[in-house]
Design a protein around this motif. Structure first.
Motif, PDB file in Angstrom:
ATOM      1  N   GLU A  31       0.805  -1.216   0.000  1.00  9.32           N
ATOM      2  CA  GLU A  31       0.000   0.000   0.000  1.00  9.32           C
ATOM      3  C   GLU A  31       0.844   1.274   0.000  1.00  9.32           C
ATOM      4  N   ASP A  32       2.138   1.131  -0.226  1.00 13.21           N
ATOM      5  CA  ASP A  32       3.029   2.295  -0.214  1.00 13.21           C
ATOM      6  C   ASP A  32       3.070   2.958  -1.588  1.00 13.21           C
ATOM      7  N   ASN A  33       3.715   4.119  -1.647  1.00 16.54           N
ATOM      8  CA  ASN A  33       3.928   4.807  -2.918  1.00 16.54           C
ATOM      9  C   ASN A  33       5.193   4.284  -3.581  1.00 16.54           C
ATOM     10  N   PHE A  34       5.177   4.309  -4.909  1.00 14.71           N
ATOM     11  CA  PHE A  34       6.346   3.870  -5.673  1.00 14.71           C
ATOM     12  C   PHE A  34       7.431   4.944  -5.607  1.00 14.71           C
ATOM     13  N   ILE A  35       8.654   4.515  -5.348  1.00 16.59           N
ATOM     14  CA  ILE A  35       9.805   5.426  -5.301  1.00 16.59           C
ATOM     15  C   ILE A  35      10.860   4.904  -6.262  1.00 16.59           C
ATOM     16  N   LYS A  36      11.492   5.813  -6.995  1.00 16.48           N
ATOM     17  CA  LYS A  36      12.516   5.401  -7.965  1.00 16.48           C
ATOM     18  C   LYS A  36      13.783   4.928  -7.255  1.00 16.48           C
ATOM     19  N   ILE A  56      13.764  -3.077 -14.341  1.00 19.01           N
ATOM     20  CA  ILE A  56      12.497  -3.199 -15.060  1.00 19.01           C
ATOM     21  C   ILE A  56      11.983  -1.797 -15.376  1.00 19.01           C
ATOM     22  N   PRO A  57      11.776  -1.473 -16.650  1.00 16.50           N
ATOM     23  CA  PRO A  57      11.278  -0.139 -16.994  1.00 16.50           C
ATOM     24  C   PRO A  57       9.803  -0.002 -16.606  1.00 16.50           C
ATOM     25  N   VAL A  58       9.457   1.109 -16.009  1.00 16.17           N
ATOM     26  CA  VAL A  58       8.071   1.328 -15.583  1.00 16.17           C
ATOM     27  C   VAL A  58       7.528   2.616 -16.187  1.00 16.17           C
ATOM     28  N   ILE A  59       6.214   2.712 -16.200  1.00 17.91           N
ATOM     29  CA  ILE A  59       5.550   3.913 -16.700  1.00 17.91           C
ATOM     30  C   ILE A  59       5.250   4.803 -15.510  1.00 17.91           C
ATOM     31  N   HIS A  60       5.908   5.954 -15.458  1.00 23.01           N
ATOM     32  CA  HIS A  60       5.722   6.859 -14.324  1.00 23.01           C
ATOM     33  C   HIS A  60       4.508   7.751 -14.548  1.00 23.01           C
ATOM     34  N   SER A  61       3.719   7.858 -13.524  1.00 22.76           N
ATOM     35  CA  SER A  61       2.551   8.730 -13.571  1.00 22.76           C
ATOM     36  C   SER A  61       3.007  10.190 -13.566  1.00 22.76           C
ATOM     37  N   GLN A  62       2.193  11.065 -14.131  1.00 26.12           N
ATOM     38  CA  GLN A  62       2.494  12.498 -14.098  1.00 26.12           C
ATOM     39  C   GLN A  62       2.276  13.063 -12.692  1.00 26.12           C
ATOM     40  N   LYS A  63       1.500  12.335 -11.906  1.00 27.56           N
ATOM     41  CA  LYS A  63       1.269  12.773 -10.525  1.00 27.56           C
ATOM     42  C   LYS A  63       2.529  12.526  -9.706  1.00 27.56           C
ATOM     43  N   ASN A  64       2.644  13.262  -8.619  1.00 27.89           N
ATOM     44  CA  ASN A  64       3.821  13.110  -7.772  1.00 27.89           C
ATOM     45  C   ASN A  64       3.840  11.752  -7.079  1.00 27.89           C
ATOM     46  N   ARG A  65       2.663  11.286  -6.720  1.00 22.63           N
ATOM     47  CA  ARG A  65       2.612  10.032  -5.977  1.00 22.63           C
ATOM     48  C   ARG A  65       1.776   9.007  -6.721  1.00 22.63           C
ATOM     49  N   ASN A  70      -0.115   0.084  -8.379  1.00 19.32           N
ATOM     50  CA  ASN A  70      -0.725   0.596  -9.612  1.00 19.32           C
ATOM     51  C   ASN A  70       0.284   0.889 -10.717  1.00 19.32           C
ATOM     52  N   VAL A  71       1.563   0.739 -10.419  1.00 20.36           N
ATOM     53  CA  VAL A  71       2.607   1.092 -11.396  1.00 20.36           C
ATOM     54  C   VAL A  71       2.682   0.040 -12.498  1.00 20.36           C
ATOM     55  N   ALA A  72       2.544   0.501 -13.736  1.00 27.42           N
ATOM     56  CA  ALA A  72       2.572  -0.407 -14.889  1.00 27.42           C
ATOM     57  C   ALA A  72       3.999  -0.554 -15.426  1.00 27.42           C
TER      58      ALA A  72
END
Length: 209
Positions: A31-36, A56-65, A70-72
């Motif tokens: 339930e945490d936020n994704f961090i690079k 693994i390459p991920v698609i970063h959301s435009q939102k800050n968090r 949910n990270v694709a």
């Protein structure tokens, strides 16, 4: 034996599995936020030139968090094929690569949409290879502070900040060239130690914060 909370990561580090094998119960933080720049989407292996990153390459959301769950994954890059080729190059001469190859190869062939789902799938595949029987729970809310009955190992997710974990040396494919490298991905231990990997993990001591 203790109850622990820890992140599911990409082919977890040996430190992750040392914590897990010593635990009475394991809860995955989902339930945490994704961090690079964390182990959420990277692993370190031992290649011909030394320590090598699999990312693994991920698609970063435009939102800050963005929630980790949910990270694709950015599947436009042929990362699965590249990672498998890297593993073959690094470990094909290791004692147990062929022993586990059929178990692990499908992970690099079936497309995965989300990083968390892929990490969970790879984790359970490793547990099968280790013959490690675990019941794992998942968080339902994010709690920064935990009760005193739960040991917090979520800090182990930080690839850059994590303390250097010094584990007992074992034979590595390129150890004669670059020396022993501690705390790589569990894959390094598995391919080099095989069925002895679980015994190794149970006998290591984790440096905690």
């Amino acid at each position: 034996m203790e109850n622990i909370i820890i992140h599911p990561t990409y082919f977890p580090s040996i430190a992750h599995f040392v914590a897990i094998t010593k635990a009475e119960s394991v809860t995955f933080e989902v339930e945490d936020n994704f961090i690079k720049q964390t182990y959420r989407n990277r692993a370190y292996i031992y290649g011909a030139n030394g320590k090598q990153t699999l990312n693994i390459p991920v698609i970063h959301s435009q939102k800050n968090r963005q929630k980790y769950k949910n990270v694709a994954i950015f599947n436009e890059e042929n990362w699965q094929s590249n990672h498998w080729k890297s593993l073959i190059s690094a470990y094909r001469t290791s004692p147990f690569f062929e022993y586990y190859e059929d178990e692990l190869k499908p992970l690099f062939e079936a497309k995965a949409e989300h990083i968390l789902d892929f990490n969970l799938k790879s984790f359970y595949s490793i547990c099968e290879c280790l013959q490690l029987d675990l019941e794992v729970k998942q968080t339902t809310t994010f709690e920064k502070e935990l009760d005193s009955r739960t040991k917090d190992f979520r800090y182990l997710v930080h690839a850059k900040k994590e303390q250097i974990q010094s584990f007992e040396p074992y034979t590595q494919v390129f150890g004669g060239k670059h020396g022993f490298i501690s705390n790589l991905s569990i894959l390094d231990l598995l391919f080099n130690e095989g069925p002895n990997a679980l015994n190794y993990l149970e006998n290591q001591t984790l440096t905690t914060l």
